[in-house]
Design a protein around this motif. Structure first.
Motif, PDB file in Angstrom:
ATOM      1  N   LEU A   1       0.657  -1.148  -0.020  1.00 47.17           N
ATOM      2  CA  LEU A   1      -0.012  -0.112   0.015  1.00 47.17           C
ATOM      3  C   LEU A   1       0.895   1.502   0.003  1.00 47.17           C
ATOM      4  O   LEU A   1       0.367   2.154  -0.677  1.00 47.17           O
ATOM      5  N   PRO A   2       1.945   1.542   0.677  1.00 45.15           N
ATOM      6  CA  PRO A   2       2.563   2.690   0.790  1.00 45.15           C
ATOM      7  C   PRO A   2       3.163   3.133  -0.906  1.00 45.15           C
ATOM      8  O   PRO A   2       3.648   4.081  -0.769  1.00 45.15           O
ATOM      9  N   GLN A   3       3.259   2.135  -1.710  1.00 45.52           N
ATOM     10  CA  GLN A   3       4.106   2.470  -2.991  1.00 45.52           C
ATOM     11  C   GLN A   3       2.663   2.829  -3.825  1.00 45.52           C
ATOM     12  O   GLN A   3       3.017   3.503  -4.846  1.00 45.52           O
ATOM     13  N   LEU A   4       1.562   2.968  -3.299  1.00 45.27           N
ATOM     14  CA  LEU A   4       0.410   3.372  -4.226  1.00 45.27           C
ATOM     15  C   LEU A   4       0.299   4.784  -4.462  1.00 45.27           C
ATOM     16  O   LEU A   4      -0.017   5.366  -5.478  1.00 45.27           O
ATOM     17  N   GLU A   5       1.280   5.570  -3.451  1.00 48.36           N
ATOM     18  CA  GLU A   5       1.065   7.145  -3.531  1.00 48.36           C
ATOM     19  C   GLU A   5       1.751   7.437  -4.931  1.00 48.36           C
ATOM     20  O   GLU A   5       1.607   8.547  -5.524  1.00 48.36           O
ATOM     21  N   ALA A   6       2.856   6.706  -5.145  1.00 48.86           N
ATOM     22  CA  ALA A   6       3.662   7.165  -6.493  1.00 48.86           C
ATOM     23  C   ALA A   6       3.195   6.454  -7.854  1.00 48.86           C
ATOM     24  O   ALA A   6       3.940   6.750  -8.899  1.00 48.86           O
ATOM     25  N   VAL A   7       2.210   5.683  -7.674  1.00 45.90           N
ATOM     26  CA  VAL A   7       1.508   5.206  -9.034  1.00 45.90           C
ATOM     27  C   VAL A   7       1.058   6.337  -9.879  1.00 45.90           C
ATOM     28  O   VAL A   7       0.202   7.054  -9.365  1.00 45.90           O
ATOM     29  N   LYS A   8       1.409   6.424 -11.141  1.00 48.29           N
ATOM     30  CA  LYS A   8       0.838   7.238 -11.984  1.00 48.29           C
ATOM     31  C   LYS A   8      -0.231   6.884 -13.122  1.00 48.29           C
ATOM     32  O   LYS A   8      -0.809   7.624 -13.804  1.00 48.29           O
ATOM     33  N   SER A   9      -0.236   5.422 -13.178  1.00 49.34           N
ATOM     34  CA  SER A   9      -0.968   5.032 -14.535  1.00 49.34           C
ATOM     35  C   SER A   9      -2.331   4.952 -13.893  1.00 49.34           C
ATOM     36  O   SER A   9      -2.905   4.670 -13.113  1.00 49.34           O
ATOM     37  N   PRO A  10      -3.353   5.733 -14.804  1.00 47.05           N
ATOM     38  CA  PRO A  10      -4.779   5.546 -14.665  1.00 47.05           C
ATOM     39  C   PRO A  10      -5.399   3.945 -14.407  1.00 47.05           C
ATOM     40  O   PRO A  10      -6.284   3.732 -13.434  1.00 47.05           O
ATOM     41  N   ARG A  11      -4.682   3.307 -15.216  1.00 38.29           N
ATOM     42  CA  ARG A  11      -5.365   1.772 -15.211  1.00 38.29           C
ATOM     43  C   ARG A  11      -4.895   1.211 -13.846  1.00 38.29           C
ATOM     44  O   ARG A  11      -5.424   0.338 -13.233  1.00 38.29           O
ATOM     45  N   SER A  12      -3.779   1.465 -13.561  1.00 37.79           N
ATOM     46  CA  SER A  12      -3.217   0.913 -12.205  1.00 37.79           C
ATOM     47  C   SER A  12      -4.056   1.364 -11.055  1.00 37.79           C
ATOM     48  O   SER A  12      -4.511   0.848  -9.953  1.00 37.79           O
ATOM     49  N   TRP A  13      -4.414   2.773 -10.943  1.00 37.41           N
ATOM     50  CA  TRP A  13      -5.299   3.297 -10.145  1.00 37.41           C
ATOM     51  C   TRP A  13      -6.673   2.364 -10.065  1.00 37.41           C
ATOM     52  O   TRP A  13      -7.080   2.152  -8.916  1.00 37.41           O
ATOM     53  N   ALA A  14      -7.207   2.168 -11.306  1.00 39.86           N
ATOM     54  CA  ALA A  14      -8.430   1.337 -11.262  1.00 39.86           C
ATOM     55  C   ALA A  14      -8.257   0.024 -10.888  1.00 39.86           C
ATOM     56  O   ALA A  14      -9.035  -0.209  -9.961  1.00 39.86           O
ATOM     57  N   PHE A  15      -7.136  -0.631 -11.257  1.00 37.66           N
ATOM     58  CA  PHE A  15      -7.100  -2.014 -10.627  1.00 37.66           C
ATOM     59  C   PHE A  15      -6.721  -1.941  -8.980  1.00 37.66           C
ATOM     60  O   PHE A  15      -7.481  -2.676  -8.402  1.00 37.66           O
ATOM     61  N   SER A  16      -6.211  -0.749  -8.437  1.00 39.22           N
ATOM     62  CA  SER A  16      -5.956  -0.640  -7.116  1.00 39.22           C
ATOM     63  C   SER A  16      -7.238  -0.492  -6.205  1.00 39.22           C
ATOM     64  O   SER A  16      -7.580  -0.841  -5.431  1.00 39.22           O
ATOM     65  N   ILE A  17      -8.176   0.335  -6.971  1.00 39.46           N
ATOM     66  CA  ILE A  17      -9.405   0.739  -6.442  1.00 39.46           C
ATOM     67  C   ILE A  17     -10.350  -0.584  -6.240  1.00 39.46           C
ATOM     68  O   ILE A  17     -10.804  -0.842  -5.392  1.00 39.46           O
TER      69      ILE A  17
END
Length: 762
Positions: free
Chosen positions: A523-539
């Motif tokens: 979870l701490p690495q999520l802040e650095a993620v820039k990809s919209p699809r990665s945001w969606a997968f994470s959601i």
């Protein structure tokens, strides 16, 4: 009543063209005798635009390899026909195994029947699918033998009442005085053996030539006549190689003076004379798998003494001593039978008599009457509502995990396959093991399955092994278990969170504990993620986590934060006519609105709902075309104001669309979304732009994509898992709607007998 026939047609030289012309004429002639006249016309399938000079009854030309032509012809038929009569043979229509014809039938608003000239005992999955769809989209399938009907029932699961048997028609020429015909043709002093038809290696003419030396030894006056042109397709590829081979063989056997090749496509009157005048008609085909033979029907109808190999149609048509059979490629046996018949004129006369008596009911005027009676019954009984419902009923095949098991070893799931076998050269990846973990946990929900538990443990172990100390993940590993990267893509990171969240929510066999630890480390690495699809997968991962731990304030805040990023991205890129998160659509596009619908289930708000609905409607407008799911092709992604690719269509995109529409239905309650999910699921089973199934029910694999020329024959992990995930999600919803339990992956809720019919959008 206006009847339109679809088939090849003279002057094109092929057996189906001749059959169709005879059927057309016999139906028209019978129709003229009725008080209510029958109007008929022909749609000619052409392989050479403007090269054929068709007769007046041909009103429309259908370009075989032009997909758009099938839709154009369907529109014309809907305006001007009451019934469509289709001649079916895989090779005469465009698309893989002739699948383009399904587009025409899907677009028809009038009833159709199909005469089948080929029914295979061992079809490929694509051939089987095409024929099964023909059964669904027509009111009757007409076959010419009992065995063909049996095949349709047992192999293709076509209901018996959907099948009619009408035998192959033969000309209505009267029988002539045989002695006069023999004199006219110069046969007076010869013992004439006769074969006719388009030449090709499957005809087995060499078997007859190999038999000639033994026959000529006893009957030196024997003449073997082979009448027919070389098949056009063979002529294009190989020229006259086969004919020349046969001529050389006759010379080698010393019987060149006893063989005559007539390189011509004879008209029916000439052919009828040959059949009546010959001593024996020989059919030396090399393969049993021929369900219909027009040449054999003609020979029996003309009252010829027939000797044939025991291919399927011959076994049936020549039963009750209407002919003699010999084994495939057995020249010695053929020679023995022919010598016996030439020695015993009374035996030949007996065969002719029985063939003639049977052939009386094969005359075209009688066959045409049978067809016309069937047509009138269909028109009289037509129920448009029932027809449309019949087109839209379907039943999913049994879910088969065999290929998934083949791809899985002690390390994890292999990425790729070469056709249907695992491709070890490409090794493993985090993306596919995350998908596989979701599929395994989905499969084990509500039941005890040792394989699912073991597989889920293996996939989770791979994910754990991929995690670095800082919480990031590696992605690729070679087959010898060597990592190939230090840090994987943002997409693989997001997919890992999705799989871990799903495991936390739904595993009941001890995997939720380790999944939770890996999840929290990431979870701490999520802040650095820039990809919209990665945001969606994470959601999605957080969404499933919160289903198990709904009071976790940190995860609720994190969900709100990442959802906000997506909404802000949408507002920054939205403009008139372009309601999307980016200036382009690439892969897994549905994941973006899907993640918003998931967040809405936990934390509703009007702005997010508006964005989710609006972006879904935009994607729907681009990917749901003519009642099919048509995902953005990855051959060239779709950029704003540029042309989109229609192919290559990927199973993973369709899987995401299924999940998007199911979740939209869950959140909004709108039945329209459920309908769209069903249409997307049908994409895997052949309801797509090329009418080809992507899921191989026999192996459990899913082909890797839909290309302009057919399916990509490889069956990799991503594609196979996409089908399994989409299918299990759909099965669960269908079972819930039908108020029933899943039956080992079999969606019996889909059958009309259970009172649950899949509604469709026309």
């Amino acid at each position: 009543m206006k009847i339109s026939f679809i088939a090849t047609y003279p002057p094109r030289t092929c057996g189906i063209a001749t059959f169709t012309q005879n059927l057309f004429r016999s139906v028209a002639k019978n129709g003229d005798q009725l008080i209510s006249k029958i109007k008929t016309n022909v749609v000619a399938i052409t392989d050479k635009p403007d090269d054929y000079l068709y007769p007046p009854e041909v009103s429309i030309s259908l370009q075989a390899d032009c997909h758009k032509s099938y839709y154009r012809v369907a529109e014309e038929l809907n305006r001007n026909a009451d019934l469509v009569v289709l001649q079916h043979e895989y090779g005469i229509y465009g698309g893989q195994d002739g699948a383009y014809i399904l587009s025409l039938l899907e677009s028809l608003q009038v009833p159709a029947v199909a005469t089948l000239h080929t029914v295979l005992k061992n079809p490929s999955s694509s051939q089987k699918h095409v024929l099964q769809q023909l059964g669904k989209l027509t009111r009757k399938l007409i076959v010419m033998s009992r065995l063909a009907k049996q095949f349709l029932e047992e192999i293709y699961q076509i209901p018996s009442d959907k099948i009619a048997i009408i035998e192959h028609g033969v000309p209505d020429f009267p029988l002539s005085e045989r002695s006069l015909l023999r004199k006219k043709l110069g046969f007076e002093k010869r013992k004439v053996l006769f074969t006719f038809g388009l030449l090709g290696r499957g005809k087995g003419i060499e078997t007859a030539i190999n038999a000639l030396p033994a026959i000529v030894k006893k009957h030196p006056e024997t003449l073997y006549i082979v009448l027919g042109k070389t098949h056009p397709g063979i002529l294009r590829e190989n020229g006259e190689e086969y004919r020349e081979h046969l001529l050389d063989l006759a010379k080698q056997k010393g019987v060149e003076e006893n063989v005559q090749f007539i390189n011509a496509f004879a008209d029916e009157a000439e052919l009828w004379d040959f059949l009546q005048a010959c001593d024996v008609y020989v059919v030396p085909y090399l393969n049993e798998a021929q369900i219909t033979s027009g040449t054999l029907s003609y020979a029996v109808g003309a009252g010829a003494a027939v000797v044939s190999t025991p291919f399927w149609h011959a076994q049936e048509l020549l039963e009750e001593d209407r002919g003699r059979l010999f084994d495939f490629r057995n020249s010695d046996q053929l020679a023995t039978i022919l010598n016996e018949l030439l020695d015993q004129p009374e035996a030949m006369l007996n065969l002719r008599s029985k063939a003639h008596n049977y052939g009386k009911h094969l005359r075209w005027h009688l066959v045409g009457k049978q067809y016309l009676n069937l047509f009138r019954q269909i028109i009289a009984a037509q129920d448009t509502a029932k027809l449309k419902q019949e087109k839209h009923l379907s039943e999913y095949p049994q879910l088969n995990l065999q290929h998934l098991k083949h791809l899985t070893d002690d390390t994890g799931i292999l990425q790729h396959a070469k056709y249907g076998i695992p491709n070890r050269f490409e090794g493993y990846c985090l993306d596919d093991n995350a998908r596989a973990l979701i599929a395994a946990i989905m499969g084990s929900r509500g039941k005890v399955s040792k394989w699912h538990q073991k597989a889920a443990t293996t996939y989770l172990s791979y994910i754990h092994h991929c995690q670095n100390e800082d919480g990031t993940f590696r992605n690729f590993m070679s087959f010898d278990r060597q990592f190939l990267d230090e840090k994987g893509s943002e997409d693989s990171f997001g997919r890992a969170l999705w799989a871990l969240g799903y495991t936390i929510a739904y595993d009941h066999h001890g995997l939720d504990g380790p999944a939770l630890e890996i999840f929290r480390n990431a979870l701490p690495q999520l802040e650095a993620v820039k990809s919209p699809r990665s945001w969606a997968f994470s959601i999605l991962g957080i969404y499933y986590f919160l289903k198990k731990h709904p009071q976790d304030e940190h995860l609720l805040n994190l969900l709100h934060q990442i959802k906000g990023r997506l909404c802000n991205l949408y507002k920054a890129n939205r403009e008139a006519g372009w309601h999307w998160f980016e200036g382009f659509l690439t892969y897994c596009n549905g994941m973006l609105p899907l993640s918003l619908f998931c967040s809405l289930e936990l934390m509703p708000d009007e702005e997010t709902e508006k964005i989710a609905l609006e972006s879904t409607a935009f994607l729907e407008g681009l990917t749901m075309i003519n009642g099919y799911c048509h995902p953005i092709g990855c051959e060239k992604f779709y950029y704003k104001n540029q042309e989109r690719s229609l192919y290559d269509q990927q199973p993973v995109d369709v899987m995401v669309n299924v999940m998007l529409f199911l979740q939209a239905h869950r959140v909004t309650g709108k039945y329209h979304f459920f309908q769209q999910a069903l249409i997307c699921m049908d994409w895997f089973h052949g309801k797509n732009s090329l009418h080809l199934p992507l899921y191989n029910a026999e192996t459990g694999g899913c082909w890797d994509g839909l290309t302009p020329s057919g399916v990509n024959q490889n069956q990799g992990a991503e594609s196979t898992l996409s089908y399994i995930i989409a299918r299990q999600a759909m099965d669960r919803v269908l079972a819930a709607k039908a108020g029933m339990h899943l039956n080992n992956g079999k969606s019996s809720a889909l059958t009309p007998q259970n009172g649950y019919v899949m509604a469709k959008v026309a």
